[in-house]
Design a protein around this motif. Structure first.
Motif, PDB file in Angstrom:
ATOM      1  N   TYR A 130       0.841  -1.203   0.000  1.00  0.00           N
ATOM      2  CA  TYR A 130       0.000   0.000   0.000  1.00  0.00           C
ATOM      3  C   TYR A 130       0.874   1.250   0.000  1.00  0.00           C
ATOM      4  O   TYR A 130       0.650   2.182  -0.790  1.00  0.00           O
ATOM      5  CB  TYR A 130      -0.907  -0.004   1.225  1.00  0.00           C
ATOM      6  N   TRP A 133       2.812   1.486  -3.572  1.00  0.00           N
ATOM      7  CA  TRP A 133       2.161   1.550  -4.884  1.00  0.00           C
ATOM      8  C   TRP A 133       0.636   1.650  -4.817  1.00  0.00           C
ATOM      9  O   TRP A 133       0.039   2.534  -5.438  1.00  0.00           O
ATOM     10  CB  TRP A 133       2.536   0.335  -5.727  1.00  0.00           C
ATOM     11  N   PHE A 134      -0.011   0.777  -4.053  1.00  0.00           N
ATOM     12  CA  PHE A 134      -1.470   0.671  -4.117  1.00  0.00           C
ATOM     13  C   PHE A 134      -2.182   1.966  -3.769  1.00  0.00           C
ATOM     14  O   PHE A 134      -3.255   2.246  -4.296  1.00  0.00           O
ATOM     15  CB  PHE A 134      -1.969  -0.453  -3.197  1.00  0.00           C
ATOM     16  N   LYS A 135      -1.607   2.774  -2.852  1.00  0.00           N
ATOM     17  CA  LYS A 135      -2.303   3.985  -2.424  1.00  0.00           C
ATOM     18  C   LYS A 135      -2.513   4.960  -3.567  1.00  0.00           C
ATOM     19  O   LYS A 135      -3.370   5.843  -3.478  1.00  0.00           O
ATOM     20  CB  LYS A 135      -1.531   4.653  -1.285  1.00  0.00           C
ATOM     21  N   ARG A 136      -1.775   4.812  -4.644  1.00  0.00           N
ATOM     22  CA  ARG A 136      -1.884   5.714  -5.789  1.00  0.00           C
ATOM     23  C   ARG A 136      -2.796   5.162  -6.876  1.00  0.00           C
ATOM     24  O   ARG A 136      -2.877   5.726  -7.964  1.00  0.00           O
ATOM     25  CB  ARG A 136      -0.495   5.980  -6.380  1.00  0.00           C
ATOM     26  N   THR A 137      -3.459   4.046  -6.618  1.00  0.00           N
ATOM     27  CA  THR A 137      -4.249   3.377  -7.648  1.00  0.00           C
ATOM     28  C   THR A 137      -5.704   3.191  -7.192  1.00  0.00           C
ATOM     29  O   THR A 137      -6.039   3.387  -6.021  1.00  0.00           O
ATOM     30  CB  THR A 137      -3.664   1.989  -7.970  1.00  0.00           C
ATOM     31  N   ALA A 138      -6.523   2.777  -8.141  1.00  0.00           N
ATOM     32  CA  ALA A 138      -7.925   2.497  -7.821  1.00  0.00           C
ATOM     33  C   ALA A 138      -8.068   1.241  -6.960  1.00  0.00           C
ATOM     34  O   ALA A 138      -9.148   0.965  -6.434  1.00  0.00           O
ATOM     35  CB  ALA A 138      -8.716   2.321  -9.115  1.00  0.00           C
ATOM     36  N   PHE A 139      -6.970   0.485  -6.806  1.00  0.00           N
ATOM     37  CA  PHE A 139      -6.998  -0.738  -5.999  1.00  0.00           C
ATOM     38  C   PHE A 139      -6.534  -0.483  -4.563  1.00  0.00           C
ATOM     39  O   PHE A 139      -6.194  -1.423  -3.839  1.00  0.00           O
ATOM     40  CB  PHE A 139      -6.108  -1.808  -6.627  1.00  0.00           C
ATOM     41  N   SER A 140      -6.545   0.770  -4.133  1.00  0.00           N
ATOM     42  CA  SER A 140      -6.015   1.113  -2.809  1.00  0.00           C
ATOM     43  C   SER A 140      -6.695   0.375  -1.650  1.00  0.00           C
ATOM     44  O   SER A 140      -6.042   0.128  -0.628  1.00  0.00           O
ATOM     45  CB  SER A 140      -6.083   2.622  -2.589  1.00  0.00           C
ATOM     46  N   ARG A 198      -3.805   9.307  -6.072  1.00  0.00           N
ATOM     47  CA  ARG A 198      -5.217   9.178  -6.404  1.00  0.00           C
ATOM     48  C   ARG A 198      -5.663   7.734  -6.213  1.00  0.00           C
ATOM     49  O   ARG A 198      -5.798   6.968  -7.149  1.00  0.00           O
ATOM     50  CB  ARG A 198      -5.503   9.647  -7.834  1.00  0.00           C
ATOM     51  N   GLY A 199      -5.884   7.385  -4.941  1.00  0.00           N
ATOM     52  CA  GLY A 199      -6.435   6.079  -4.640  1.00  0.00           C
ATOM     53  C   GLY A 199      -7.925   6.070  -4.901  1.00  0.00           C
ATOM     54  O   GLY A 199      -8.502   7.053  -5.386  1.00  0.00           O
ATOM     55  N   ARG A 203     -10.731   9.121  -6.118  1.00  0.00           N
ATOM     56  CA  ARG A 203     -11.483   9.020  -7.364  1.00  0.00           C
ATOM     57  C   ARG A 203     -12.990   9.102  -7.099  1.00  0.00           C
ATOM     58  O   ARG A 203     -13.746   9.593  -7.934  1.00  0.00           O
ATOM     59  CB  ARG A 203     -11.141   7.708  -8.081  1.00  0.00           C
TER      60      ARG A 203
END
Length: 276
Positions: A130, A133-140, A198-199, A203
């Motif tokens: 997280y 990487w994940f915190k910056r994605t839609a999969f956060s 942008r987690g 969005r």
């Protein structure tokens, strides 16, 4: 440097390290682990081992988060972040983080291979993933769902006879983890967006997050209430969680996240009161 100055510097570093560890969430997960260990039937020594292993992992996650975010936090003037504000040096946090990882691996494996691997691969790795990487994605929300669902398994797999928890326990953990993530992100949405993070909560936007998070939290509480068979304790759990979810809806700042943590705590207390 005088002795008093050295003592003061050491005290300042220690305080900075505590604050950089994200002490609120770290303490909450540690307490939840201790309660789960009690519910599972661990003896005090074994329960303490599992709890300290999880604590060490949480410390490594908290410290790595502040290290990864230091440049962003400075850019938006986050004076509440010790690394960004200069309250503690990056070197001190790196050393502490490295030591915490070593301790985490040693203590996790001491809990047994099954428990240790689940903790390291699904709990600690999810937290680091997280941060990186994940915190910056839609999969956060995914690391939160995985880590919270894995936590009861870390505890039960450390028993003398390792066992997986009931499916409803895993589902409850995953749902509560997603709800906690959504509410934890709320106060920082603008600062995060300003630095390119942008987690999923970013969005969705604050309004949608405030509507969705309570639904997710209550879904987890419903599963926890009905999973072992509904009874008076389960109904009481639902009543408490409805009230706490209301606090999460109307609260501002960090209050919604605190309410989410209390929902998780209520569910674990319910589990202790009626194991199964």
């Amino acid at each position: 440097m005088t002795t008093d100055e050295s003592t003061g510097a050491a005290g300042g570093t220690a305080r900075g390290l505590v604050l950089a560890s994200h002490p609120g969430p770290t303490a909450a997960v540690t307490v939840l682990t201790a309660l789960l260990a009690w519910s599972a039937g661990h003896d005090p020594a074994r329960g303490a081992l599992v709890t300290v292993a999880v604590l060490a992992g949480q410390l490594s996650i908290g410290w790595s988060n502040d290290l990864v975010d230091a440049r962003r936090d400075r850019a938006v003037g986050r004076v509440d972040k010790p690394v960004a504000s200069g309250a503690v040096t990056e070197r001190a946090v790196r050393v502490a983080c490295g030591l915490a990882l070593v301790v985490t691996v040693a203590l996790s494996l001491a809990c047994g291979w099954a428990s240790g691997l689940v903790h390291l691969a699904l709990g600690v790795a999810a937290g680091w993933g997280y941060n990186l990487w994940f915190k910056r994605t839609a999969f956060s929300p995914l690391p939160y769902a995985v880590a919270f669902a894995a936590l009861p398994a870390v505890v039960t797999l450390a028993l003398p006879v390792p066992a997986l928890p009931a499916a409803w326990v895993l589902v409850t953990g995953g749902l509560l983890g997603v709800g906690a993530h959504l509410l934890n992100a709320l106060p920082d949405l603008d600062d995060d967006e300003a630095t390119g993070v942008r987690g999923l909560p970013h969005r969705l936007g604050a309004t949608r997050v405030r509507r969705l998070a309570p639904v997710v939290l209550l879904a987890g509480s419903v599963v926890a209430a009905y999973g072992p068979g509904i009874d008076g304790t389960g109904l009481g759990l639902l009543a408490v969680c409805v009230g706490l979810t209301g606090v999460a809806v109307v609260g501002r700042g960090r209050l919604p996240f605190v309410a989410a943590v209390l929902v998780a705590l209520a569910n674990v207390v319910s589990l202790v009161a009626r194991p199964g």
